[in-house]
Design a protein around this motif. Structure first.
Motif, PDB file in Angstrom:
ATOM      1  N   ARG A   4      -2.884  -1.006   5.072  1.00  0.00           N
ATOM      2  CA  ARG A   4      -2.220   0.242   5.470  1.00  0.00           C
ATOM      3  C   ARG A   4      -1.269   0.687   4.365  1.00  0.00           C
ATOM      4  N   ARG A   5      -1.823   1.060   3.260  1.00  0.00           N
ATOM      5  CA  ARG A   5      -0.996   1.425   2.103  1.00  0.00           C
ATOM      6  C   ARG A   5      -0.128   2.646   2.410  1.00  0.00           C
ATOM      7  N   ALA A   6      -0.684   3.608   3.112  1.00  0.00           N
ATOM      8  CA  ALA A   6       0.084   4.818   3.434  1.00  0.00           C
ATOM      9  C   ALA A   6       1.271   4.472   4.325  1.00  0.00           C
ATOM     10  N   ASP A   7       1.069   3.589   5.326  1.00  0.00           N
ATOM     11  CA  ASP A   7       2.176   3.199   6.199  1.00  0.00           C
ATOM     12  C   ASP A   7       3.267   2.471   5.423  1.00  0.00           C
ATOM     13  N   ALA A   8       2.855   1.651   4.436  1.00  0.00           N
ATOM     14  CA  ALA A   8       3.838   0.931   3.628  1.00  0.00           C
ATOM     15  C   ALA A   8       4.703   1.912   2.838  1.00  0.00           C
ATOM     16  N   LEU A   9       4.060   2.917   2.245  1.00  0.00           N
ATOM     17  CA  LEU A   9       4.819   3.910   1.476  1.00  0.00           C
ATOM     18  C   LEU A   9       5.692   4.762   2.398  1.00  0.00           C
ATOM     19  N   LYS A  10       5.174   5.080   3.569  1.00  0.00           N
ATOM     20  CA  LYS A  10       5.951   5.864   4.538  1.00  0.00           C
ATOM     21  C   LYS A  10       7.204   5.100   4.957  1.00  0.00           C
ATOM     22  N   GLN A  11       7.074   3.789   5.121  1.00  0.00           N
ATOM     23  CA  GLN A  11       8.221   2.971   5.495  1.00  0.00           C
ATOM     24  C   GLN A  11       9.300   3.015   4.427  1.00  0.00           C
ATOM     25  N   PHE A  12       8.882   2.987   3.156  1.00  0.00           N
ATOM     26  CA  PHE A  12       9.865   3.051   2.066  1.00  0.00           C
ATOM     27  C   PHE A  12      10.624   4.371   2.096  1.00  0.00           C
ATOM     28  N   GLU A  67      17.733  -4.233   4.726  1.00  0.00           N
ATOM     29  CA  GLU A  67      16.675  -3.868   3.785  1.00  0.00           C
ATOM     30  C   GLU A  67      15.540  -4.896   3.755  1.00  0.00           C
ATOM     31  N   ARG A  68      15.892  -6.157   3.965  1.00  0.00           N
ATOM     32  CA  ARG A  68      14.833  -7.164   3.883  1.00  0.00           C
ATOM     33  C   ARG A  68      13.792  -6.979   4.989  1.00  0.00           C
ATOM     34  N   LEU A  69      14.224  -6.524   6.184  1.00  0.00           N
ATOM     35  CA  LEU A  69      13.264  -6.233   7.240  1.00  0.00           C
ATOM     36  C   LEU A  69      12.289  -5.139   6.798  1.00  0.00           C
ATOM     37  N   HIS A  70      12.800  -4.116   6.155  1.00  0.00           N
ATOM     38  CA  HIS A  70      11.931  -3.037   5.660  1.00  0.00           C
ATOM     39  C   HIS A  70      10.981  -3.569   4.583  1.00  0.00           C
ATOM     40  N   TYR A  71      11.507  -4.423   3.713  1.00  0.00           N
ATOM     41  CA  TYR A  71      10.675  -5.016   2.648  1.00  0.00           C
ATOM     42  C   TYR A  71       9.496  -5.784   3.259  1.00  0.00           C
ATOM     43  N   LEU A  72       9.793  -6.652   4.225  1.00  0.00           N
ATOM     44  CA  LEU A  72       8.744  -7.465   4.838  1.00  0.00           C
ATOM     45  C   LEU A  72       7.732  -6.588   5.572  1.00  0.00           C
ATOM     46  N   LEU A  73       8.211  -5.537   6.232  1.00  0.00           N
ATOM     47  CA  LEU A  73       7.296  -4.648   6.947  1.00  0.00           C
ATOM     48  C   LEU A  73       6.403  -3.888   5.965  1.00  0.00           C
ATOM     49  N   MET A  74       6.958  -3.462   4.830  1.00  0.00           N
ATOM     50  CA  MET A  74       6.148  -2.783   3.817  1.00  0.00           C
ATOM     51  C   MET A  74       5.028  -3.697   3.309  1.00  0.00           C
ATOM     52  N   VAL A  75       5.385  -4.931   2.993  1.00  0.00           N
ATOM     53  CA  VAL A  75       4.378  -5.874   2.498  1.00  0.00           C
ATOM     54  C   VAL A  75       3.331  -6.150   3.569  1.00  0.00           C
ATOM     55  N   ALA A  76       3.764  -6.299   4.829  1.00  0.00           N
ATOM     56  CA  ALA A  76       2.826  -6.560   5.918  1.00  0.00           C
ATOM     57  C   ALA A  76       1.833  -5.407   6.074  1.00  0.00           C
TER      58      ALA A  76
END
Length: 655
Positions: free
Chosen positions: A127-135, A112-121
């Motif tokens: 890229r707000r849409a990409d962050a939400l898509k990742q979640f 999960e931490r990898l996903h967290y860091l990718l969302m923040v990045a």
């Protein structure tokens, strides 16, 4: 190299030649660097450690011991990868890690931490849409594979992205902070704990900017020039913003600091030192350091003393571009242990005191705030009125500026109180303008201590030594707008040197100030009204009458001496009545000195007549008006006079 002992064989190798050992040695050095070195060195050391990996750990080795060691090494590797990514996030270099993280979440989708860091990045790169898509992608995966929802950290990050509140490179409640508090966040490493690797938190603690901030252009320009010069010279920057209570020091500091966030990507720390607080004692340096360390993601040991805390704090900020705002300081001794030892940081201090030690010993730039200029005050009042009731006519605004004494907080309170009664339009608005005394009295009824003029003033008044507080009250009984040190000494019934030392406390706290003509006056009329209020509330009538009696008797005797010197033939006046013991009379060396004194003191002499009447000081009340009339009559009949604002001639009157 191959050694047998009857039970089996063992490779006898130098640990320095085994890549797994070297990898862990690099991680050990990372622990030290995280505590004492700058973050670029930490990233470089992590890169060196990770470059040793050429595939799975212990590839080709089988057995339960090998499997356990392989799992341990893999966990160390991924934690190092995640820590490196987080450090780059904190340095606002999110674009450098998106590619690597995207590949890792595909091969290790349950971390999960990898996903967290990718969302923040993604979010930091716009890229707000990409962050939400990742979640949503990881949420579907967790539900499908494990039947669980994402953890608290991922959900919080998702909510902050939706609300637009993910304002710092790493949130204040980031995994690093959660782990250090033992609350079950991502397996990140903290500066002190169970042997993990520390991960710096990038603080973003600046408070909300004051809405409708107005003016202070010259002060902001000076601050910007100082910071730019310090950056060019590579010097540590310390700025002191000082001024009277309510003049807008904290608002200016926050406004300026918010304009510097792009230049201080290591973070922004903010701490109220409670130097002038009605609710709590000033913060001790050790307590302040614990707050600052916590803001940096470090949990200090309760047993650490001031020196240990200060050393660890300076080690953590070394090499990092951090802006530190220390608000509401009481003394230089309170601030000095909080100053970093590295020129990469900028410290912005606000205080009601002059804190001369910071300027003389620590090289701080002092910017002293005064009352607002007329045009800026008008703009501020118009903005407050416009938000509540629409446009207002200039005479109404000018009157509110006078009531608020061009003091920012008083202007806001006066305008707000007027608009709260504003029910009849502009035609009746002038009848709703509060008086100065009413503003001082009524502001306490709003149940907001920080918006109360009485509370603002009382926090400075409570910080005064007893003798300075008494002088403050006595000066509130002086009816004139300006006075000199001789007058202060007479009212307090002390000698000249003692009066000077006491007045210095009031000058240092910006309760009094010195005029261009080298006279003393209250910083503003509302502060003078507060001083009179304290005198009436805390001093007995007998004490107040004695001080007023000394004051007006001094004026009477000195005015008589001046008149006798100016007009000895035309006004053969009888000597003044006997004065109380200890009341001094100025002696003039020339008629010019006498005339200068009379011109300068005319407003005070008239005020002394009113004070004499209020306290029944006779025969002073009857004698002083005739002396004033004698001087005015002589001046009107063509006698030359010296303008009231002329510099004092050589050879000042003596006692």
């Amino acid at each position: 190299m191959l050694v047998g002992d009857g039970t089996g064989y063992m490779l006898a190798l130098d640990p320095r030649s085994i890549d797994a050992q070297i990898f862990e040695q690099h991680l050990d050095s990372v622990r030290h660097l995280q505590r004492f070195g700058p973050w670029p060195q930490v990233v470089e050391r992590l890169d060196t450690a990770l470059s040793l990996w050429r595939g799975p750990a212990l590839g080709g080795v089988v057995g339960p011991l090998a499997d356990a060691e392989r799992t341990r090494l893999e966990e160390l590797r991924f934690t190092a990868i995640e820590d490196r990514a987080q450090l780059l996030l904190e340095a606002d270099r999110a674009g450098e890690i998106i590619g690597d993280l995207s590949g890792l979440v595909r091969t290790h989708p349950l971390r999960e931490r990898l996903h967290y860091l990718l969302m923040v990045a993604h979010y930091r790169c716009g890229r707000r849409a990409d962050a939400l898509k990742q979640f949503h992608s990881v949420r579907r995966l967790l539900i499908r594979e494990l039947g669980i929802e994402p953890g608290e950290d991922l959900r919080r990050c998702h909510d902050q992205i939706l609300n637009g509140t993910l304002s710092s490179p790493v949130p204040a409640d980031s995994p690093a902070t959660l782990t250090s508090q033992g609350s079950g966040g991502f397996p990140t490493l903290t500066p002190h704990g169970s042997g993990g690797f520390p991960v710096f938190v990038v603080p973003a603690q600046l408070p909300r900017d004051v809405p409708g901030f107005t003016g202070r252009r010259e002060e902001l320009r000076r601050l910007e020039e100082f910071v730019s010069a310090a950056e060019v010279l590579g010097e540590a920057g310390v700025i002191l913003v000082s001024g009277a209570p309510g003049v807008g020091k904290s608002a200016l500091a926050v406004r300026f600091a918010r304009g510097l966030t792009d230049r201080f990507q290591g973070g922004q720390l903010h701490l109220d030192l409670r130097g002038f607080s009605n609710e709590a004692e000033p913060m001790e340096p050790a307590e302040a350091l614990r707050h600052l360390l916590a803001g940096l993601g470090s949990v200090p040991d309760p047993s650490e003393d001031l020196q240990a805390l200060s050393s660890r704090y300076r080690s953590l900020v070394t090499g990092r571009r951090i802006l530190i705002v220390l608000d509401n300081a009481r003394s230089a001794e309170q601030v000095r242990p909080l100053l970093p030892g590295d020129p990469s940081c900028l410290v912005l201090v606000t205080s009601r005191n002059r804190l001369s030690g910071l300027t003389t010993r620590d090289g701080a730039l002092r910017v002293t705030l005064d009352l607002m200029p007329q045009d800026d005050a008008v703009t501020l009042v118009k903005n407050v009125i416009r938000q509540a009731s629409g446009e207002a006519e200039r005479p109404l605004v000018d009157r509110l500026c006078q009531v608020g004494d061009y003091l920012p907080i008083a202007l806001r309170i006066a305008a707000e109180r007027m608009t709260s009664r504003f029910h009849g339009g502009i035609a009746v608005a002038t009848r709703t303008i509060p008086e100065r005394e009413e503003l001082l009295e009524s502001a306490d009824t709003e149940c907001d201590e920080q918006s109360s003029m009485r509370s603002v003033f009382s926090s400075s008044y409570r910080a005064l030594p007893a003798e300075a507080a008494e002088m403050f009250r006595l000066m509130g009984l002086h009816g004139g707008s300006t006075f000199d040190l001789v007058t202060a000494a007479i009212m307090a019934d002390v000698d000249h040197d003692r009066a000077r030392r006491t007045v210095d406390f009031l000058l240092s706290g910006h309760l009094l100030r010195i005029t261009p003509c080298n006279r003393l006056r209250f910083h503003d009329d509302m502060l003078r009204a507060y001083a009179k209020d304290r005198a009436m509330a805390e001093m007995s009538y007998r004490t107040r009458r004695a001080a007023v009696s000394r004051l007006v008797t001094h004026y009477l005797r000195t005015a008589d001496a001046a008149i006798r010197l100016l007009y000895p033939a035309r006004y053969p006046l009888p000597p003044p009545p006997l004065a109380p013991d200890g009341v001094a009379t100025l002696r003039f060396g020339s008629a010019e000195q006498a005339r200068t004194w009379f011109e300068r003191e005319l407003p005070n002499l008239s005020a002394a007549v009113r004070q004499a009447g209020a306290y029944g000081v006779c025969p002073v009340r009857e004698r002083l008006p005739s002396l004033i009339q004698s001087f005015l009559r002589g001046r009107s009949e063509g006698q030359p006079s010296v303008p009231a604002n002329s510099p004092r001639p050589e050879g000042p009157p003596s006692m």
